[in-house]
Design an enzyme around this catalytic site. Sequence first.
Site, short mmCIF file in Angstrom:
data_model
loop_
_atom_site.label_atom_id
_atom_site.label_comp_id
_atom_site.label_asym_id
_atom_site.label_seq_id
_atom_site.Cartn_x
_atom_site.Cartn_y
_atom_site.Cartn_z
N ASP A 194 0.48 13.78 60.03
CA ASP A 194 0.95 12.51 60.61
C ASP A 194 0.12 11.35 60.13
OD1 ASP A 194 2.34 14.26 62.31
OD2 ASP A 194 0.86 14.05 63.92
N HIS A 211 -1.39 15.43 64.23
CA HIS A 211 -1.39 16.48 63.19
C HIS A 211 -2.01 15.86 61.95
CE1 HIS A 211 2.29 17.51 65.47
NE2 HIS A 211 2.14 18.74 65.07
C1 GCO Z 1 7.83 20.59 69.36
C2 GCO Z 1 6.38 20.77 69.62
C3 GCO Z 1 5.49 20.04 68.72
C4 GCO Z 1 4.07 20.40 68.98
C5 GCO Z 1 3.19 19.75 68.03
C6 GCO Z 1 1.82 20.32 68.10
O1 GCO Z 1 8.41 19.59 69.76
O2 GCO Z 1 8.38 21.48 68.81
O3 GCO Z 1 6.17 20.25 70.88
O4 GCO Z 1 5.66 18.68 68.92
O5 GCO Z 1 3.63 20.00 70.25
O6 GCO Z 1 3.76 19.90 66.80
O7 GCO Z 1 1.63 21.15 67.04
#
Ligand code: GCO
Length: 403
Positions: free
Chosen positions: A70, A67
């Site tokens: 991150d 992201h």
């Molecule tokens: C969660 C989701 C997130 C998404 C990620 C991609 O655990 O709620 O899996 O991890 O995969 O944020 O946008």
Amino acid sequence: GKSMQEQLRFAVCYWHSFGWAGTDPFGDPSFERPWHGAGEPMAQALHKADVAFDLFRLVDTPYFTFHDRDVAPEGASLAEFHTNLRRIGEVFARKMQDTGVRLLWGTANLFSHRRYMAGAATNPDPEVFSYAAAQVKNVLELTHELGGANYVLWGGREGYETLLNTDLKRELAQLGRFLQLVVEHKHKIGFKGQILIEPKPAEPTKHQYDRDVAAVFGFLREHGLEHEVKVNIEQNHALLAGQTFEHEIAMAQALGIFGSLDMNRGDELLGWDTDQFPNNLPQVALSLYEVLKGGGIGQGGLNFDAKLRRQSIDPDDLVWAHATAMDLCAQALLVAERMLQDGALQRHVQQRYAGWDGEAGRAILNGERSLEDLARDVAERGLDPRPRSAQQERLEHLVNSYL
Ligand code: GCO
Ligand code: MN
Ligand code: MN
Ligand code: MN
């Protein structure tokens, strides 16, 4: 042949590995990583990038995912965030060149900051929509420049808590518009990657609009996007939706929107999105069997959207968890390949539906028989079909012989 890593297109995610600090609703950070403490934000981000690419090489991952939030410090404004993101993007480009690690997908975090507490695209305030759009534009362009294979949109807080303050119909229209804008921009900049929506129910909002594959498909159809957008399916999210991972994979394939996998493991009975590392061979094998049956992983991949447990505080735990999870998935792929090659399961399915391949079955599906025709057929031919065993126990037991 190609290594298992390459065949499944494994990816390590940035957020759980280097972002998450071991917090939970009751506890402070439990991991002591240098970049979680106080310090000059950009220096920390650069340090984090070094450690990240060290891990990628150590576990020999062909891909990674991230992201925007991150990887780069937020700064004081979106403009500053963008500058930071560009700078990290240049570092990534160099490191990717040096290590050969590629980008499976990028994504924007449209859910952590309080500005998004009432949603991003579905926010009652159009200024929040615009802000989210600007953020996505930046990450989509960076993903394109880094040669990303896909771009993910997880519907973070695109949902609601109570209908008493919510105009559901408007919010759906806003979400559709947002997605159309993303697709338009993808074409404008010539990004060849696949746009993926990641379904998830119940968390963080009570009613998530993108709750499962079927809901996403209906939404895509409504907005004319079913040929533009596919899905990234996560094991934990499938369970939370009351489905299995295999079901969601098979459904997406049947609807023509299968894109990619977020691999992890949830606790069936505890029912929360715990993002644990996968550790159950039969479970992973069954899901990979569905992937193979449907033609393979394509330009998607197998992203470990998995985090260490809060008490696994040694940096080595991270290496160990990824290495063993990759090994498990590689073994599971061999099992799935055996299931497919042996062919007994598919032969059973073929026999089970064989009637539909005959003349009478085909005539029904081709629309050549009306209800009246069928009623006449039954009467004239004296049809009285005998129930047949579906052999479920035998087949479920047969699966064990491939392990
Ligand atoms: C969660 C989701 C997130 C998404 C990620 C991609 O655990 O709620 O899996 O991890 O995969 O944020 O946008
Ligand atoms: Mn995920
Ligand atoms: Mn999850
Ligand atoms: Mn996750």
